[in-house]
Structure formats: C-alpha cells, structure tokens
Design a protein around this motif. Structure first.
Motif, mmCIF file in Angstrom:
data_model
loop_
_atom_site.group_PDB
_atom_site.id
_atom_site.type_symbol
_atom_site.label_atom_id
_atom_site.label_comp_id
_atom_site.label_asym_id
_atom_site.label_seq_id
_atom_site.Cartn_x
_atom_site.Cartn_y
_atom_site.Cartn_z
ATOM 1 N N SER A 38 0.833 -1.198 0.000
ATOM 2 C CA SER A 38 0.000 0.000 0.000
ATOM 3 C C SER A 38 0.870 1.252 0.000
ATOM 4 O O SER A 38 1.886 1.315 0.702
ATOM 5 N N GLY A 39 0.459 2.230 -0.790
ATOM 6 C CA GLY A 39 1.179 3.494 -0.841
ATOM 7 C C GLY A 39 2.399 3.499 -1.724
ATOM 8 O O GLY A 39 3.168 4.462 -1.715
ATOM 9 N N CYS A 40 2.589 2.430 -2.525
ATOM 10 C CA CYS A 40 3.807 2.351 -3.353
ATOM 11 C C CYS A 40 3.685 3.133 -4.658
ATOM 12 O O CYS A 40 4.664 3.303 -5.367
ATOM 13 N N GLY A 41 2.463 3.573 -5.015
ATOM 14 C CA GLY A 41 2.296 4.368 -6.231
ATOM 15 C C GLY A 41 1.616 3.654 -7.376
ATOM 16 O O GLY A 41 1.404 4.240 -8.432
ATOM 17 N N LYS A 42 1.223 2.403 -7.190
ATOM 18 C CA LYS A 42 0.672 1.652 -8.318
ATOM 19 C C LYS A 42 -0.669 2.213 -8.799
ATOM 20 O O LYS A 42 -0.894 2.321 -10.004
ATOM 21 N N VAL A 202 -4.338 -3.118 -11.197
ATOM 22 C CA VAL A 202 -3.666 -2.979 -9.907
ATOM 23 C C VAL A 202 -4.301 -3.983 -8.965
ATOM 24 O O VAL A 202 -5.537 -4.081 -8.883
ATOM 25 N N THR A 203 -3.477 -4.751 -8.267
ATOM 26 C CA THR A 203 -4.012 -5.723 -7.322
ATOM 27 C C THR A 203 -3.101 -5.877 -6.123
ATOM 28 O O THR A 203 -1.871 -5.818 -6.251
ATOM 29 N N HIS A 204 -3.723 -6.055 -4.943
ATOM 30 C CA HIS A 204 -2.974 -6.402 -3.737
ATOM 31 C C HIS A 204 -2.830 -7.919 -3.616
ATOM 32 O O HIS A 204 -2.087 -8.408 -2.772
ATOM 33 N N MET A 219 6.218 -2.383 -7.716
ATOM 34 C CA MET A 219 6.544 -1.010 -7.328
ATOM 35 C C MET A 219 6.790 -0.924 -5.833
ATOM 36 O O MET A 219 6.202 -1.662 -5.043
ATOM 37 N N LEU A 220 7.643 0.017 -5.461
ATOM 38 C CA LEU A 220 7.985 0.228 -4.053
ATOM 39 C C LEU A 220 8.382 1.684 -3.861
ATOM 40 O O LEU A 220 9.248 2.196 -4.594
ATOM 41 N N LEU A 221 7.700 2.368 -2.947
ATOM 42 C CA LEU A 221 8.020 3.758 -2.593
ATOM 43 C C LEU A 221 8.105 4.660 -3.826
ATOM 44 O O LEU A 221 9.003 5.502 -3.953
ATOM 45 N N GLY A 222 7.144 4.471 -4.744
ATOM 46 C CA GLY A 222 7.060 5.344 -5.908
ATOM 47 C C GLY A 222 7.987 4.985 -7.049
ATOM 48 O O GLY A 222 8.009 5.676 -8.073
ATOM 49 N N PHE A 250 8.018 -9.137 3.305
ATOM 50 C CA PHE A 250 7.443 -7.863 3.733
ATOM 51 C C PHE A 250 6.250 -7.559 2.849
ATOM 52 O O PHE A 250 6.031 -8.208 1.843
ATOM 53 N N GLY A 251 5.482 -6.538 3.236
ATOM 54 C CA GLY A 251 4.345 -6.150 2.410
ATOM 55 C C GLY A 251 3.043 -6.191 3.151
ATOM 56 O O GLY A 251 2.030 -5.763 2.669
#
Length: 251
Positions: A38-42, A202-204, A219-222, A250-251
């Motif tokens: 969450s929040g990675c920019g996807k 986009v999917t979690h 993606m990670l941190l934008g 992680f994640g």
C-alpha cells in the motif's frame, strides 16, 4: 506490440514525489498487473494513464506517457477522447443509480457516439454479452442497476466502459469488494477480454496477479523496481526487493 510507453514519468502531489522516473512499455492485448505494498504508487500510476489524477489539486507531472506514439500529457490532448479510449474500472462497483440499460448507454449518449435507439440497443446488448451478463439480466434492463449483485454491478461497470469502444481498460483492484466465487468470475472475464483489449490491473492479491497476468510490475516507494514476464517475477525475480515481496518477507 507496445501499446503504452512510459518514459521518465514523475508525479508530485504538491511537494510529495509520488512517482519517480517510471519507465515501462506495456504490450497490447495482454494483461499487465501492478503489485506492491500500500502506498507504493501503483494506483497513482494507473490513474496517470488516463489522467484522472488531473482532478486532484496540486498534482504536477514530468516525462511522458505515450499511447500509440502520442504523449497523453501533451497540451493538444483531448481529455474526453483519451478517457473514452482508456476506460477505468474502480475498486468498488460504481454503477449510476439509474437503469441497467441507461448505465451502458450513458457514455454513448453523453459523448454523442450514437443517437439512434436501434444502434444504442445493439451496443447495449453487445456490451452486456461481452461481460457475460446478457443472459442473466436481459429481462431486467429497466431495473435500477443498484439492485444487481456486487459482481453483476462490477460486470456492468466493465460493460459501460466497453460500450464506448476503448482500446485500453484500467482496473484498480476490481475484486477487492467481492467474495472468492465472484472474484473468480471477474478473473475469468478479464482473461476472456484480453484478446480484444489491453488490460492493466492494480491488485494487492499476488495470487491473482500470478493467475491472470502475462506481465507484472513491482513497485515500491514510488519507484518501479522490476517489470518482467509474470512467471519470472514470481519464480526468479532479478531484484532482491521483488523476491522479498513475492516471498512474503514484507508487504
């Protein structure tokens, strides 16, 4: 063949650098999944592909997103035409509180694509058949769309997008509000649609990405950490961060 080419794309929410030098080439008539915490920019990147982020105050961009060789961030871009060509399906089904028929016909009428009732009737039927809804609701076209099940509502939203003849369909976590059986049906629908449309999701749900996509972006941190064939991303990723994420560290 490449359908969407993203070159050195950056996006800022006022002073927050949300997307950082994104470069990727999305192939046509395939399903491309975007994964990451969450929040990675996807979702921000997905929404950049039809400029929905433009509606947010303080958003600014640099770089290019080219669709069929044309930069959609050019001053010459017709935004309404872009959004017809690049349709969007959101996290939670959002049918309009009007009839099933009028939901599908809405874009045709508003964009003045069709005015003859016989033509609109044919497109409504074709669109509902494309999302495998016609047989279930052909006798309920005058009913309020909100009376449908959540899964049927999401199919209806996809039909509404298809009706205006897009080339690209963007889906932002389209199964997050659905139960496992409904999720499976929507996944089967996406697989059936990929032969006609370029689909970006986009999917979690990493299992979902593995099941339905041919290409996956992590993606990670934008930042775009890795973009490759889905099988490689999940079995033999090139980057340690990707391996840590898909292996559940992680994640």
């Amino acid at each position: 063949m490449s359908k969407i080419d993203i070159k050195n794309f950056n996006l800022y929410y006022t002073n927050f650098h949300a997307l950082k030098d994104i470069n990727m080439s999305i192939q046509e008539k395939r399903i491309t999944a975007m994964i990451g915490p969450s929040g990675c920019g996807k979702s921000t990147l997905l929404r950049s592909m039809n400029r929905i982020n433009d509606t947010i105050e303080g958003v600014r961009t640099s770089g290019e997103i080219n669709i069929q060789g044309k930069n959609i961030y050019s001053e010459k871009t017709d935004i309404d035409k872009l959004r017809r060509n690049v349709g969007m399906v959101f996290q939670r089904p959002n049918p309009f509180p009007i009839s099933v028929y009028e939901n599908v016909a809405f874009g045709l009428k508003v964009n003045r694509i069709e005015s003859k009732k016989s033509s609109i009737d044919a497109i409504v039927e074709k669109s509902l058949k494309a999302v495998l809804l016609w047989d279930d609701i052909k006798d309920k076209l005058k009913k309020n769309a909100l009376s449908l099940t959540l899964e049927q509502q999401q199919r209806l939203c996809i039909a509404r997008v298809i009706a205006v003849r897009p080339q690209i369909i963007l889906l932002d976590e389209p199964c997050s509000s659905l139960d496992p059986v409904s999720t499976q049906k929507i996944e089967e629908l996406m697989l059936a649609l990929k032969d006609k449309y370029t689909i970006v999701i986009v999917t979690h749900n990493m299992q979902q990405a593995a099941r339905i996509s041919q290409d996956t972006a992590f993606m990670l941190l934008g930042e775009l950490i890795e973009f490759d064939k889905t099988e490689k991303i999940f079995t033999n990723p090139s980057k340690k961060e990707t391996d840590d994420y898909v292996s559940g560290k992680f994640g």
